[in-house]
Design a protein around this motif. Structure first.
Motif, PDB file in Angstrom:
ATOM      1  N   PRO A 280       2.264   8.488   1.006  1.00 40.80           N
ATOM      2  CA  PRO A 280       2.163   7.324   1.883  1.00 40.80           C
ATOM      3  C   PRO A 280       2.894   6.095   1.346  1.00 40.80           C
ATOM      4  CG  PRO A 280       0.034   8.399   1.667  1.00 40.80           C
ATOM      5  CD  PRO A 280       0.931   9.040   0.665  1.00 40.80           C
ATOM      6  N   ALA A 281       2.873   5.864   0.029  1.00 36.45           N
ATOM      7  CA  ALA A 281       3.545   4.686  -0.522  1.00 36.45           C
ATOM      8  C   ALA A 281       5.049   4.773  -0.316  1.00 36.45           C
ATOM      9  CB  ALA A 281       3.219   4.540  -2.001  1.00 36.45           C
ATOM     10  N   ALA A 282       5.622   5.976  -0.502  1.00 31.96           N
ATOM     11  CA  ALA A 282       7.051   6.146  -0.268  1.00 31.96           C
ATOM     12  C   ALA A 282       7.394   5.902   1.199  1.00 31.96           C
ATOM     13  CB  ALA A 282       7.489   7.547  -0.695  1.00 31.96           C
ATOM     14  N   ALA A 283       6.545   6.393   2.088  1.00 30.29           N
ATOM     15  CA  ALA A 283       6.779   6.180   3.515  1.00 30.29           C
ATOM     16  C   ALA A 283       6.726   4.703   3.873  1.00 30.29           C
ATOM     17  CB  ALA A 283       5.754   6.963   4.333  1.00 30.29           C
ATOM     18  N   ALA A 284       5.935   3.928   3.106  1.00 28.09           N
ATOM     19  CA  ALA A 284       5.824   2.497   3.352  1.00 28.09           C
ATOM     20  C   ALA A 284       6.953   1.705   2.708  1.00 28.09           C
ATOM     21  CB  ALA A 284       4.471   1.983   2.842  1.00 28.09           C
ATOM     22  N   GLY A 285       7.824   2.386   1.949  1.00 31.12           N
ATOM     23  CA  GLY A 285       8.969   1.725   1.364  1.00 31.12           C
ATOM     24  C   GLY A 285       8.799   1.239  -0.050  1.00 31.12           C
ATOM     25  N   LEU A 286       7.680   1.540  -0.700  1.00 34.72           N
ATOM     26  CA  LEU A 286       7.471   1.113  -2.085  1.00 34.72           C
ATOM     27  C   LEU A 286       8.325   1.943  -3.030  1.00 34.72           C
ATOM     28  CD1 LEU A 286       3.609   0.556  -2.066  1.00 34.72           C
ATOM     29  CD2 LEU A 286       5.379  -1.205  -2.195  1.00 34.72           C
ATOM     30  N   ARG A 287       8.796   1.290  -4.117  1.00 39.94           N
ATOM     31  CA  ARG A 287       9.652   1.956  -5.091  1.00 39.94           C
ATOM     32  C   ARG A 287       9.181   1.622  -6.502  1.00 39.94           C
ATOM     33  NH1 ARG A 287      15.369   0.052  -2.717  1.00 39.94           N
ATOM     34  NH2 ARG A 287      15.188  -1.275  -4.574  1.00 39.94           N
ATOM     35  N   GLY A 289       9.130  -0.036  -9.966  1.00 38.89           N
ATOM     36  CA  GLY A 289       9.615  -1.357 -10.321  1.00 38.89           C
ATOM     37  C   GLY A 289       9.100  -2.456  -9.422  1.00 38.89           C
ATOM     38  N   ASP A 290       8.535  -2.092  -8.253  1.00 35.74           N
ATOM     39  CA  ASP A 290       7.903  -3.103  -7.404  1.00 35.74           C
ATOM     40  C   ASP A 290       6.632  -3.614  -8.076  1.00 35.74           C
ATOM     41  OD1 ASP A 290       9.846  -2.804  -5.488  1.00 35.74           O
ATOM     42  OD2 ASP A 290       8.657  -1.463  -4.212  1.00 35.74           O
ATOM     43  N   ILE A 291       6.254  -4.834  -7.751  1.00 29.33           N
ATOM     44  CA  ILE A 291       5.036  -5.439  -8.287  1.00 29.33           C
ATOM     45  C   ILE A 291       4.108  -5.726  -7.122  1.00 29.33           C
ATOM     46  CG2 ILE A 291       4.047  -7.403  -9.527  1.00 29.33           C
ATOM     47  CD1 ILE A 291       6.784  -7.688 -10.940  1.00 29.33           C
ATOM     48  N   ILE A 292       2.992  -5.006  -7.047  1.00 30.17           N
ATOM     49  CA  ILE A 292       2.034  -5.195  -5.957  1.00 30.17           C
ATOM     50  C   ILE A 292       1.159  -6.395  -6.280  1.00 30.17           C
ATOM     51  CG2 ILE A 292       0.092  -4.187  -4.688  1.00 30.17           C
ATOM     52  CD1 ILE A 292       1.324  -1.452  -5.193  1.00 30.17           C
ATOM     53  N   THR A 293       1.131  -7.364  -5.370  1.00 38.06           N
ATOM     54  CA  THR A 293       0.340  -8.589  -5.561  1.00 38.06           C
ATOM     55  C   THR A 293      -0.844  -8.684  -4.618  1.00 38.06           C
ATOM     56  OG1 THR A 293       1.824  -9.802  -4.066  1.00 38.06           O
ATOM     57  CG2 THR A 293       2.334  -9.869  -6.425  1.00 38.06           C
ATOM     58  N   GLY A 294      -0.901  -7.806  -3.607  1.00 37.85           N
ATOM     59  CA  GLY A 294      -2.016  -7.837  -2.673  1.00 37.85           C
ATOM     60  C   GLY A 294      -2.174  -6.504  -1.978  1.00 37.85           C
ATOM     61  N   LEU A 295      -3.410  -6.098  -1.746  1.00 40.23           N
ATOM     62  CA  LEU A 295      -3.718  -4.836  -1.076  1.00 40.23           C
ATOM     63  C   LEU A 295      -4.953  -5.013  -0.219  1.00 40.23           C
ATOM     64  CD1 LEU A 295      -3.149  -1.713  -0.825  1.00 40.23           C
ATOM     65  CD2 LEU A 295      -4.786  -1.415  -2.694  1.00 40.23           C
ATOM     66  N   VAL A 321       0.068  -4.442   2.400  1.00 38.53           N
ATOM     67  CA  VAL A 321       0.465  -4.547   1.001  1.00 38.53           C
ATOM     68  C   VAL A 321       1.489  -5.671   0.867  1.00 38.53           C
ATOM     69  CG1 VAL A 321       1.522  -3.366  -0.972  1.00 38.53           C
ATOM     70  CG2 VAL A 321       0.107  -2.074   0.634  1.00 38.53           C
ATOM     71  N   THR A 322       1.273  -6.566  -0.073  1.00 38.47           N
ATOM     72  CA  THR A 322       2.288  -7.564  -0.431  1.00 38.47           C
ATOM     73  C   THR A 322       2.804  -7.224  -1.821  1.00 38.47           C
ATOM     74  OG1 THR A 322       0.587  -9.058  -1.295  1.00 38.47           O
ATOM     75  CG2 THR A 322       1.258  -9.367   0.990  1.00 38.47           C
ATOM     76  N   TYR A 323       4.121  -7.405  -2.014  1.00 31.39           N
ATOM     77  CA  TYR A 323       4.704  -7.013  -3.294  1.00 31.39           C
ATOM     78  C   TYR A 323       5.985  -7.797  -3.546  1.00 31.39           C
ATOM     79  CZ  TYR A 323       7.873  -4.011  -0.530  1.00 31.39           C
ATOM     80  OH  TYR A 323       8.800  -3.537   0.361  1.00 31.39           O
ATOM     81  N   ARG A 330       7.862  -9.424  -0.417  1.00 34.59           N
ATOM     82  CA  ARG A 330       7.910  -8.509   0.722  1.00 34.59           C
ATOM     83  C   ARG A 330       6.502  -8.088   1.122  1.00 34.59           C
ATOM     84  NH1 ARG A 330      13.151  -4.536  -0.045  1.00 34.59           N
ATOM     85  NH2 ARG A 330      14.580  -6.097  -0.914  1.00 34.59           N
ATOM     86  N   SER A 331       6.421  -7.460   2.272  1.00 29.99           N
ATOM     87  CA  SER A 331       5.142  -6.926   2.743  1.00 29.99           C
ATOM     88  C   SER A 331       5.393  -5.635   3.504  1.00 29.99           C
ATOM     89  CB  SER A 331       4.411  -7.930   3.632  1.00 29.99           C
ATOM     90  OG  SER A 331       5.167  -8.214   4.797  1.00 29.99           O
ATOM     91  N   THR A 332       4.383  -4.767   3.512  1.00 28.79           N
ATOM     92  CA  THR A 332       4.462  -3.513   4.233  1.00 28.79           C
ATOM     93  C   THR A 332       3.047  -3.045   4.541  1.00 28.79           C
ATOM     94  OG1 THR A 332       5.417  -1.272   4.206  1.00 28.79           O
ATOM     95  CG2 THR A 332       4.459  -2.063   2.156  1.00 28.79           C
ATOM     96  N   THR A 333       2.929  -1.891   5.144  1.00 30.79           N
ATOM     97  CA  THR A 333       1.625  -1.301   5.436  1.00 30.79           C
ATOM     98  C   THR A 333       1.631   0.143   4.968  1.00 30.79           C
ATOM     99  OG1 THR A 333       1.314  -2.720   7.377  1.00 30.79           O
ATOM    100  CG2 THR A 333      -0.057  -0.756   7.223  1.00 30.79           C
ATOM    101  N   VAL A 334       0.606   0.512   4.224  1.00 30.19           N
ATOM    102  CA  VAL A 334       0.485   1.889   3.746  1.00 30.19           C
ATOM    103  C   VAL A 334      -0.771   2.505   4.353  1.00 30.19           C
ATOM    104  CG1 VAL A 334      -0.752   1.184   1.649  1.00 30.19           C
ATOM    105  CG2 VAL A 334       0.422   3.393   1.697  1.00 30.19           C
ATOM    106  N   THR A 335      -0.659   3.745   4.759  1.00 25.31           N
ATOM    107  CA  THR A 335      -1.790   4.461   5.356  1.00 25.31           C
ATOM    108  C   THR A 335      -2.140   5.647   4.472  1.00 25.31           C
ATOM    109  OG1 THR A 335      -1.038   3.833   7.561  1.00 25.31           O
ATOM    110  CG2 THR A 335      -2.671   5.594   7.414  1.00 25.31           C
TER     111      THR A 335
END
Length: 341
Positions: A280-287, A289-295, A321-323, A330-335
């Motif tokens: 799911p994280a890959a589908a949401a665009g996370l890579r 080296g990213d730093i997650i600041t909010g979930l 998710v904010t990162y 950036r921001s995205t949504t993970v399911t």
């Protein structure tokens, strides 16, 4: 019922090393296998035997038809935490207590994915161990209590080598053991389910596994954080099962040095160390080296904050998710999906 949860299946481990669970002591064990901590000052060395003596009545030996392991009394009424691999398919076991007596116990529920089981002893006056919700800090001294290789009421000492670890190869063998405490306190077959405790006598983890010497490891053991274990135990007591959300991302602590190397404007967050390619994280665009600041609407300035934000998360729930990626916010949504065995 809304479930309390500190544990989630974040990423499946890569099968790199054989790992031995410190489970039954009959020789049949084979390969399988968070924020700022509030750390109590360690007592003088002369006081450690007294600390161990106070804790030992809360640590039991779990005897099954196949061998033995260990367990920790965690709640009034004779409730005991141990590992699922200790009890296997047994429904009735025997507990050997520190005072030399033995008492029957029933397996209330067990979960193979989280490798935890809850027992209920026929004696209800067993003293619960003091528990510590905060993760210990790397370098903090700890002791492991249990019954390695059948040596009842044994104690080994070491330090916390790291937190947020996963057991190599566990996902490929049906388990997904992540967010663990790593320690160099000696853990051997029979230790599984026993206590990893700080020097004030509070249990910080449930001992689970170790890397055997044939892997080249020297004193690399793992324990499930006790806050994680108790939350899972609550699920087992409530429903008889645990449903784990799967994010497909491994996170670790973010240091100021790493933040600078990534060009980030802050060192408050958790570092994405690895991303499962089909998760799911890959589908949401996370890579990586990213730093997650909010979930899920919560700030995740620390590893504990990230894990805390996962409490109550259910598979299929859309999580904002904010990162940071470098200096870009950036921001995205993970399911998350449901973890599979």
């Amino acid at each position: 019922m809304e479930r309390r949860r500190r544990h989630a299946t974040i990423i499946g481990s890569v099968a790199l090393l054989a790992v031995t669970v410190g489970c039954t002591a009959d020789g049949d064990a084979t390969a399988t296998p968070a924020g700022q901590s509030t750390v109590s000052a360690a007592p003088a060395a002369a006081g450690l035997p007294q600390v161990v003596a106070r804790l030992q009545p809360s640590v039991v030996t779990v005897r099954t038809g196949q061998g033995l392991g260990s367990g920790v009394v965690f709640r009034d009424g004779g409730l005991v935490l141990t590992n699922e691999h200790v009890v296997g398919d047994q429904r009735e076991v025997e507990l050997a207590l520190a005072d030399g007596t033995r008492v029957p116990a029933r397996v209330v529920a067990a979960d193979a994915v989280t490798d935890l089981a809850v027992l209920r002893a026929e004696r209800t006056d067993l003293p619960p161990a003091p528990l510590r919700a905060e993760l210990p800090a790397p370098g903090e001294p700890v002791v492991a209590l249990g019954s390695p290789l059948g040596f009842l009421n044994s104690v080994t000492a070491g330090i916390v080598s790291g937190v947020g670890r996963e057991i190599p190869g566990s996902a490929s063998q049906g388990n997904a053991l992540v967010d663990l405490i790593q320690t160099d306190a000696a853990i051997s077959p029979g230790n599984s389910g026993g206590a990893l405790a700080d020097y004030s006598g509070r249990v910080v983890g449930i001992n689970d596994a170790y890397l055997p010497p044939q892997t080249g490891a020297v004193s690399i053991g793992f324990a499930i954080p006790v806050a994680t274990a108790v939350d899972i135990a609550d699920d087992l007591l409530d429903d008889g099962k645990v449903t784990q959300p799967y994010l497909g991302v491994a996170v670790t602590r973010l240091t100021a040095e790493i933040a600078r190397s990534l060009g980030a404007a802050t060192d408050r967050g958790v570092l994405v160390r690895a991303v499962a390619g089909d998760g799911p994280a890959a589908a949401a665009g996370l890579r990586p080296g990213d730093i997650i600041t909010g979930l899920a609407g919560d700030r995740t300035e620390t590893l504990e904050g990230f894990l805390g934000a996962l409490r109550g998360v259910e598979p299929g729930q859309r999580l904002p998710v904010t990162y940071l990626r470098g200096s870009d916010r950036r921001s995205t949504t993970v399911t998350p999906t449901a973890a599979t065995r």
